[in-house]
Design a protein around this motif. Structure first.
Motif, PDB file in Angstrom:
ATOM      1  N   UNK A 192      52.040  35.879  50.189  1.00  0.00           N
ATOM      2  CA  UNK A 192      51.141  35.283  49.204  1.00  0.00           C
ATOM      3  C   UNK A 192      49.850  36.053  49.065  1.00  0.00           C
ATOM      4  N   UNK A 193      49.882  37.344  49.405  1.00  0.00           N
ATOM      5  CA  UNK A 193      48.677  38.164  49.354  1.00  0.00           C
ATOM      6  C   UNK A 193      48.230  38.480  47.941  1.00  0.00           C
ATOM      7  N   UNK A 194      46.927  38.630  47.792  1.00  0.00           N
ATOM      8  CA  UNK A 194      46.320  38.952  46.499  1.00  0.00           C
ATOM      9  C   UNK A 194      45.568  40.262  46.643  1.00  0.00           C
ATOM     10  N   UNK A 195      46.095  41.297  46.021  1.00  0.00           N
ATOM     11  CA  UNK A 195      45.550  42.648  46.181  1.00  0.00           C
ATOM     12  C   UNK A 195      45.187  43.196  44.810  1.00  0.00           C
ATOM     13  N   UNK A 228      37.410  38.724  45.900  1.00  0.00           N
ATOM     14  CA  UNK A 228      37.456  38.478  47.345  1.00  0.00           C
ATOM     15  C   UNK A 228      37.555  36.994  47.671  1.00  0.00           C
ATOM     16  N   UNK A 229      37.222  36.150  46.714  1.00  0.00           N
ATOM     17  CA  UNK A 229      37.212  34.704  46.966  1.00  0.00           C
ATOM     18  C   UNK A 229      38.306  33.970  46.198  1.00  0.00           C
ATOM     19  N   UNK A 230      39.313  34.695  45.739  1.00  0.00           N
ATOM     20  CA  UNK A 230      40.414  34.068  45.014  1.00  0.00           C
ATOM     21  C   UNK A 230      41.131  33.037  45.885  1.00  0.00           C
ATOM     22  N   UNK A 231      41.645  32.008  45.227  1.00  0.00           N
ATOM     23  CA  UNK A 231      42.458  31.032  45.921  1.00  0.00           C
ATOM     24  C   UNK A 231      43.932  31.334  45.756  1.00  0.00           C
ATOM     25  N   UNK A 232      44.761  30.583  46.470  1.00  0.00           N
ATOM     26  CA  UNK A 232      46.210  30.781  46.400  1.00  0.00           C
ATOM     27  C   UNK A 232      46.684  30.739  44.952  1.00  0.00           C
ATOM     28  N   UNK A 233      47.581  31.651  44.607  1.00  0.00           N
ATOM     29  CA  UNK A 233      48.105  31.702  43.248  1.00  0.00           C
ATOM     30  C   UNK A 233      47.252  32.512  42.300  1.00  0.00           C
ATOM     31  N   UNK A 234      46.186  33.122  42.816  1.00  0.00           N
ATOM     32  CA  UNK A 234      45.326  33.944  41.966  1.00  0.00           C
ATOM     33  C   UNK A 234      46.011  35.232  41.556  1.00  0.00           C
ATOM     34  N   UNK A 235      45.355  36.031  40.722  1.00  0.00           N
ATOM     35  CA  UNK A 235      45.971  37.273  40.247  1.00  0.00           C
ATOM     36  C   UNK A 235      46.143  38.292  41.362  1.00  0.00           C
ATOM     37  N   UNK A 236      47.155  39.115  41.234  1.00  0.00           N
ATOM     38  CA  UNK A 236      47.380  40.205  42.172  1.00  0.00           C
ATOM     39  C   UNK A 236      47.947  41.394  41.406  1.00  0.00           C
ATOM     40  N   UNK A 237      47.699  42.588  41.928  1.00  0.00           N
ATOM     41  CA  UNK A 237      48.182  43.793  41.265  1.00  0.00           C
ATOM     42  C   UNK A 237      47.458  44.081  39.966  1.00  0.00           C
ATOM     43  N   UNK A 238      46.159  43.758  39.896  1.00  0.00           N
ATOM     44  CA  UNK A 238      45.396  43.979  38.666  1.00  0.00           C
ATOM     45  C   UNK A 238      44.310  45.030  38.886  1.00  0.00           C
ATOM     46  N   UNK A 239      43.804  45.557  37.792  1.00  0.00           N
ATOM     47  CA  UNK A 239      42.701  46.519  37.776  1.00  0.00           C
ATOM     48  C   UNK A 239      41.714  45.999  36.741  1.00  0.00           C
ATOM     49  N   UNK A 240      40.481  45.709  37.154  1.00  0.00           N
ATOM     50  CA  UNK A 240      39.543  45.067  36.228  1.00  0.00           C
ATOM     51  C   UNK A 240      38.099  45.369  36.580  1.00  0.00           C
TER      52      UNK A 240
END
Length: 248
Positions: A192-195, A228-240
């Protein structure tokens, strides 16, 4: 009183610039324990002490991205001092040799080598060392502090900022960092990692000689702190950046 364990975040190169601004925001606004990763441990401790003096939670760890032993020692320290886990890693430390007077006499090869050691090799080694600790967090998060200059689409736009300037080593290092972010997004999917990769924008820091007219470090830290403060289910694999997504 909340029984939720305090979240911990390691920020590389957090004794100055955008890294320090991110640490201060995460400690003051989000009540995180911020671990100041610094090559100069005395400077890192000074930042941590200034935060704890305000009643915030912070510590410092020696972290030299060119020294694998330093990276491994930092991971062991964090594991021992923070319950065996790390919630967030912010890969912030980096160099821009094209504007560094001390790099003026370097050959092109040397310039690339000096750039890639912290910007890419150090980032991957720190991330790999912290991965077991991140996997123990409820929602592991990694933020790679990148740049729009590492965008392949941006590199093909004649109207893009700095398009005609020779920042080859920096541009290539940030393009590599972006692909590294996508790899770790894949690798942490099962946990469930968000990177995510983030561009702080053109910010007045030591890396660019405190460019006149550039944004303040606090502004540059905004998107980093958000990811850095995203919660579970937040975006991952993005560039912004602060304005939204950036084309890879």
């Amino acid at each position: 009183m909340s029984s939720t364990p305090r979240q911990t975040v390691l920020i590389t190169g957090a004794n100055t610039g955008i890294g320090e601004a991110s640490a201060r925001a995460l400690a003051a606004k989000h009540a995180y324990h911020v671990i100041i990763g610094a090559r100069n441990l005395a400077a890192g401790r000074a930042v941590a002490s200034s935060l704890t003096a305000q009643g915030l939670h912070a510590s410092a760890v020696h972290l030299d991205l060119a020294d694998q032993a330093s990276i491994e020692a930092a991971a062991k320290t964090i594991e021992t001092d923070h319950g065996g886990k790390l919630d967030v890693l912010v890969n912030n430390a980096g160099v821009l040799t094209e504007t560094d007077p001390s790099a003026a006499g370097l050959t092109l090869r040397q310039r690339f080598e000096r750039t890639f050691v912290p910007n890419v090799f150090g980032a991957v080694c720190v991330t790999e060392a912290m991965l077991p600790l991140l996997r123990k967090a409820p929602v592991p998060r990694i933020v790679f502090v990148s740049s729009r200059m590492g965008s392949l689409a941006n590199a093909q736009d004649p109207g893009a900022a700095f398009h005609d300037d020779d920042f080859r080593s920096y541009d290539c290092s940030k393009a590599a960092l972006n692909l590294l972010a996508l790899n770790y997004a894949r690798m942490l999917r099962d946990a469930g990692g968000l990177v995510n990769a983030v561009c702080p924008g053109v910010v007045s820091t030591r890396i660019n000689g405190f460019m006149e007219g550039a944004a303040a470090v606090e502004t540059g830290a905004e998107r980093i702190v958000e990811m850095a403060t995203l919660g579970a289910g937040g975006p991952t694999g993005t560039f912004s950046d602060r304005k939204g997504e950036i084309a890879w």
